[in-house]
Design a protein around this motif. Structure first.
Motif, PDB file in Angstrom:
ATOM      1  N   PHE A 165       6.245  10.377 -11.765  1.00  0.00           N
ATOM      2  CA  PHE A 165       5.300   9.862 -12.753  1.00  0.00           C
ATOM      3  C   PHE A 165       4.370   8.833 -12.108  1.00  0.00           C
ATOM      4  CE2 PHE A 165       4.249   6.705 -16.118  1.00  0.00           C
ATOM      5  CZ  PHE A 165       3.423   7.524 -16.878  1.00  0.00           C
ATOM      6  N   THR A 166       4.929   8.010 -11.231  1.00  0.00           N
ATOM      7  CA  THR A 166       4.102   7.050 -10.499  1.00  0.00           C
ATOM      8  C   THR A 166       3.083   7.769  -9.626  1.00  0.00           C
ATOM      9  OG1 THR A 166       5.925   5.465 -10.470  1.00  0.00           O
ATOM     10  CG2 THR A 166       4.153   5.109  -8.889  1.00  0.00           C
ATOM     11  N   LEU A 167       3.499   8.869  -9.007  1.00  0.00           N
ATOM     12  CA  LEU A 167       2.564   9.652  -8.198  1.00  0.00           C
ATOM     13  C   LEU A 167       1.448  10.234  -9.062  1.00  0.00           C
ATOM     14  CD1 LEU A 167       5.045  11.512  -5.824  1.00  0.00           C
ATOM     15  CD2 LEU A 167       3.429   9.718  -5.192  1.00  0.00           C
ATOM     16  N   GLU A 168       1.779  10.657 -10.274  1.00  0.00           N
ATOM     17  CA  GLU A 168       0.747  11.147 -11.195  1.00  0.00           C
ATOM     18  C   GLU A 168      -0.284  10.052 -11.461  1.00  0.00           C
ATOM     19  OE1 GLU A 168       2.656  14.459 -14.152  1.00  0.00           O
ATOM     20  OE2 GLU A 168       3.223  12.388 -14.545  1.00  0.00           O
ATOM     21  N   LYS A 169       0.204   8.853 -11.740  1.00  0.00           N
ATOM     22  CA  LYS A 169      -0.716   7.746 -12.020  1.00  0.00           C
ATOM     23  C   LYS A 169      -1.571   7.411 -10.794  1.00  0.00           C
ATOM     24  CE  LYS A 169       2.156   4.598 -13.543  1.00  0.00           C
ATOM     25  NZ  LYS A 169       2.543   3.301 -14.144  1.00  0.00           N
ATOM     26  N   ASN A 170      -0.938   7.416  -9.627  1.00  0.00           N
ATOM     27  CA  ASN A 170      -1.693   7.122  -8.409  1.00  0.00           C
ATOM     28  C   ASN A 170      -2.741   8.193  -8.130  1.00  0.00           C
ATOM     29  OD1 ASN A 170      -0.315   4.741  -7.885  1.00  0.00           O
ATOM     30  ND2 ASN A 170       1.264   5.750  -6.685  1.00  0.00           N
ATOM     31  N   PHE A 171      -2.414   9.433  -8.463  1.00  0.00           N
ATOM     32  CA  PHE A 171      -3.383  10.518  -8.321  1.00  0.00           C
ATOM     33  C   PHE A 171      -4.603  10.268  -9.211  1.00  0.00           C
ATOM     34  CE2 PHE A 171      -4.821  14.334 -10.633  1.00  0.00           C
ATOM     35  CZ  PHE A 171      -5.542  14.951  -9.629  1.00  0.00           C
ATOM     36  N   VAL A 172      -4.356   9.879 -10.445  1.00  0.00           N
ATOM     37  CA  VAL A 172      -5.456   9.589 -11.373  1.00  0.00           C
ATOM     38  C   VAL A 172      -6.328   8.464 -10.814  1.00  0.00           C
ATOM     39  CG1 VAL A 172      -6.015   8.692 -13.665  1.00  0.00           C
ATOM     40  CG2 VAL A 172      -4.228  10.419 -13.414  1.00  0.00           C
ATOM     41  N   ILE A 173      -5.681   7.402 -10.345  1.00  0.00           N
ATOM     42  CA  ILE A 173      -6.423   6.254  -9.810  1.00  0.00           C
ATOM     43  C   ILE A 173      -7.212   6.641  -8.564  1.00  0.00           C
ATOM     44  CG2 ILE A 173      -6.121   4.018  -8.662  1.00  0.00           C
ATOM     45  CD1 ILE A 173      -3.814   3.490 -10.645  1.00  0.00           C
ATOM     46  N   ASN A 174      -6.570   7.368  -7.651  1.00  0.00           N
ATOM     47  CA  ASN A 174      -7.258   7.749  -6.413  1.00  0.00           C
ATOM     48  C   ASN A 174      -8.435   8.677  -6.680  1.00  0.00           C
ATOM     49  OD1 ASN A 174      -5.376   6.231  -5.121  1.00  0.00           O
ATOM     50  ND2 ASN A 174      -4.472   7.886  -3.931  1.00  0.00           N
ATOM     51  N   THR A 175      -8.285   9.556  -7.660  1.00  0.00           N
ATOM     52  CA  THR A 175      -9.390  10.442  -8.012  1.00  0.00           C
ATOM     53  C   THR A 175     -10.576   9.641  -8.527  1.00  0.00           C
ATOM     54  OG1 THR A 175      -7.857  12.242  -8.559  1.00  0.00           O
ATOM     55  CG2 THR A 175     -10.087  12.398  -9.442  1.00  0.00           C
ATOM     56  N   PHE A 217      -9.958   0.233 -15.661  1.00  0.00           N
ATOM     57  CA  PHE A 217      -9.262   1.505 -15.844  1.00  0.00           C
ATOM     58  C   PHE A 217      -7.964   1.531 -15.036  1.00  0.00           C
ATOM     59  CE2 PHE A 217      -8.536   5.871 -14.287  1.00  0.00           C
ATOM     60  CZ  PHE A 217      -8.217   6.475 -15.495  1.00  0.00           C
ATOM     61  N   LYS A 218      -8.019   1.092 -13.787  1.00  0.00           N
ATOM     62  CA  LYS A 218      -6.817   1.068 -12.946  1.00  0.00           C
ATOM     63  C   LYS A 218      -5.719   0.237 -13.600  1.00  0.00           C
ATOM     64  CE  LYS A 218      -9.074   1.380  -8.408  1.00  0.00           C
ATOM     65  NZ  LYS A 218      -9.313   0.633  -7.151  1.00  0.00           N
ATOM     66  N   ARG A 271       9.554  -1.532  -8.619  1.00  0.00           N
ATOM     67  CA  ARG A 271       9.305  -0.624  -9.726  1.00  0.00           C
ATOM     68  C   ARG A 271       8.052   0.204  -9.436  1.00  0.00           C
ATOM     69  NH1 ARG A 271       8.545  -2.472 -16.064  1.00  0.00           N
ATOM     70  NH2 ARG A 271       9.087  -0.464 -17.000  1.00  0.00           N
ATOM     71  N   PHE A 272       8.153   1.497  -9.662  1.00  0.00           N
ATOM     72  CA  PHE A 272       7.065   2.461  -9.500  1.00  0.00           C
ATOM     73  C   PHE A 272       6.748   2.792  -8.038  1.00  0.00           C
ATOM     74  CE2 PHE A 272       5.608   0.274 -13.565  1.00  0.00           C
ATOM     75  CZ  PHE A 272       6.282   1.177 -14.376  1.00  0.00           C
ATOM     76  N   ASN A 321      -3.416   1.774  -1.444  1.00  0.00           N
ATOM     77  CA  ASN A 321      -3.742   2.128  -2.820  1.00  0.00           C
ATOM     78  C   ASN A 321      -2.536   2.434  -3.692  1.00  0.00           C
ATOM     79  OD1 ASN A 321      -6.526   1.878  -2.509  1.00  0.00           O
ATOM     80  ND2 ASN A 321      -6.687   3.926  -1.635  1.00  0.00           N
ATOM     81  N   ARG A 322      -1.336   2.435  -3.121  1.00  0.00           N
ATOM     82  CA  ARG A 322      -0.155   2.718  -3.929  1.00  0.00           C
ATOM     83  C   ARG A 322       1.081   2.132  -3.253  1.00  0.00           C
ATOM     84  NH1 ARG A 322       2.778   7.643  -2.909  1.00  0.00           N
ATOM     85  NH2 ARG A 322       2.220   8.587  -0.923  1.00  0.00           N
ATOM     86  N   PRO A 323       2.165   1.928  -4.009  1.00  0.00           N
ATOM     87  CA  PRO A 323       3.371   1.338  -3.421  1.00  0.00           C
ATOM     88  C   PRO A 323       4.268   2.398  -2.783  1.00  0.00           C
ATOM     89  CG  PRO A 323       3.628   1.538  -5.801  1.00  0.00           C
ATOM     90  CD  PRO A 323       2.248   2.049  -5.480  1.00  0.00           C
TER      91      PRO A 323
END
Length: 424
Positions: free
Chosen positions: A37-47, A93-94, A343-344, A236-238
């Protein structure tokens, strides 16, 4: 002015996509898992980082607006709305995306699609804007949900839907028929992948960018800007990265030394967290293992370059036999202890081994990695590797096995750069 340019990033060129509304619909069910789920969120942010700019006024007729729906079972749907007046910049947004928490319930995908359209799109569409929806799921959903809603959005010709199907944390593959229904029976808008980490691949985000904004206009400021160095990959992500080093006699003293150099190079290149409370960037740990119950922690998960260097300098080659299974269980119990992991953060195990090992506890250990939501990678250089064991360690993902000719050249090769891009 020089200070402003160098600190605020105002020298960066931006992509403008015209009047564009983007809606991400992300699966937050139990089968996805917290790490994914964290990867999904990071994908949205990176896009969105790629697109670069948003409408400063969500009610404006021009500019890019973006919304997100996360869903699990019925009644749990949450939305970041396209017309939210507080979402007026990429940073705002992030922040909103990062606050989304894994729901971990059932999966009502059809109802979630209806919710996304009715809540975010139907009454807030702009007259001349393109609407693009990106749905991320494994394609399975609760049979109590109404499957007629899968193509609910397809009745609106102004909305383009792309479906991304990913195998879930239990290793089950995505449901292609469901994905096709979501994408309005357009096979070109269905993408299938084995694991959620693939969402972060640069070439895949390139592809998504062309879905959403196929003909961007690039706008650069008319300023004599100073060229900044490349940003470290993991900023950009943990990511919490744990090296598991096979210290068996097959490695040899010379290769043991080269492995230390490799780990140091990786740590120098990742982009380490800036403090103990930094929720982004990378931390690194190293465990050397030999036979059962023979394990050495060179350093626990840390962001401190001094601790990493000291740990590598003080590490002594075990020159023993190999038991990877017991090493995995030891690492989960002693490195991934409650309170030690962020976390995440994505939990990543990197095995440096040829796979020639005792196999008694290997199946149990791989199952434990799955339960801990660990993403695994292998670095191997010998020609006589046990390919079956390496495949088990990466849970069947052949792309996660990095093989070179010899350790002495690994830290200097393009393979190292490819590896760093992979784990980040």
């Amino acid at each position: 002015m020089t200070y402003i340019r160098e600190t605020c990033g105002c020298c960066d060129c931006e992509k403008h996509c015209g009047a564009l509304d983007i809606v991400f619909v992300i699966d937050s069910s139990e089968s996805v898992g917290q790490t994914n789920f964290t990867l999904e969120k990071n994908f949205v942010i990176n896009t969105m980082n790629r697109l670069g700019s948003m409408a400063s006024d969500p009610t404006s007729a021009t500019g890019t607006r973006v919304g997100v729906v996360q869903y699990s079972h019925n009644g749990t749907f949450e939305a970041i709305r396209l017309d939210d007046p507080n979402i007026n910049s990429i940073s705002a947004f992030k922040m909103a995306v990062k606050k989304l928490e894994w729901i971990a319930g059932g999966t009502f995908t059809p109802s979630a699609l209806k919710f996304a359209y009715d809540t975010l799109i139907r009454n807030s569409k702009r007259e001349r804007s393109k609407v693009s929806m990106v749905v991320i799921t494994d394609g399975r959903f609760d049979p109590r949900d109404d499957d007629n809603l899968l193509n609910y959005i397809c009745s609106d010709a102004k909305v383009e839907v792309n479906a991304i199907g990913v195998g879930d944390m239990f290793g089950k593959m995505q449901q292609t028929e469901t994905l096709l229904s979501i994408a309005c029976n357009n096979k070109k808008r269905v993408t299938e992948m084995r694991r959620y980490a693939d969402l972060m691949a640069e070439d895949f985000i390139d592809k998504v960018e062309t879905w959403i904004c196929p003909e961007p206009i690039t706008v650069c400021p008319d300023l004599p800007c100073k060229q900044e160095p490349d940003v470290a990959p993991c900023t950009n992500r943990p990511v919490d990265l744990v090296f598991l080093l096979d210290g068996s006699e097959r490695l040899g003293n010379e290769n043991f030394r080269h492995v230390g150099e490799l780990v140091q190079r990786v740590a120098d290149s990742l982009g380490l967290a800036r403090s103990k409370i930094d929720r982004m960037r990378a931390r690194v740990a190293l465990v050397q293992f030999g036979k059962e119950r023979e394990h050495t922690i060179a350093f626990p998960l840390t962001h401190d370059p001094t601790l990493i260097s000291a740990g590598l300098e003080g590490l002594r080659y075990l020159d023993s036999s190999s038991d990877i299974g017991s090493a995995i269980l030891y690492t989960i119990d002693n490195i991934l202890r409650p309170g030690e992991i962020r976390r995440f953060a994505e939990l990543s195990f990197v095995f440096i081994t040829d796979g020639v090992t005792a196999s008694e506890s290997l199946e149990e250990a791989v199952s434990a990695m799955r339960r801990a939501h660990v993403v695994s990678t292998v670095i191997a250089t010998r020609g006589d590797v046990d390919q079956a064991v390496l495949q088990k360690l990466v849970m069947g993902d052949q792309d996660a096995i990095f093989q070179g000719q010899e350790f002495s050249s690994l830290s200097q090769s393009s393979l190292l750069n490819k590896f760093i891009r992979w784990v980040c």
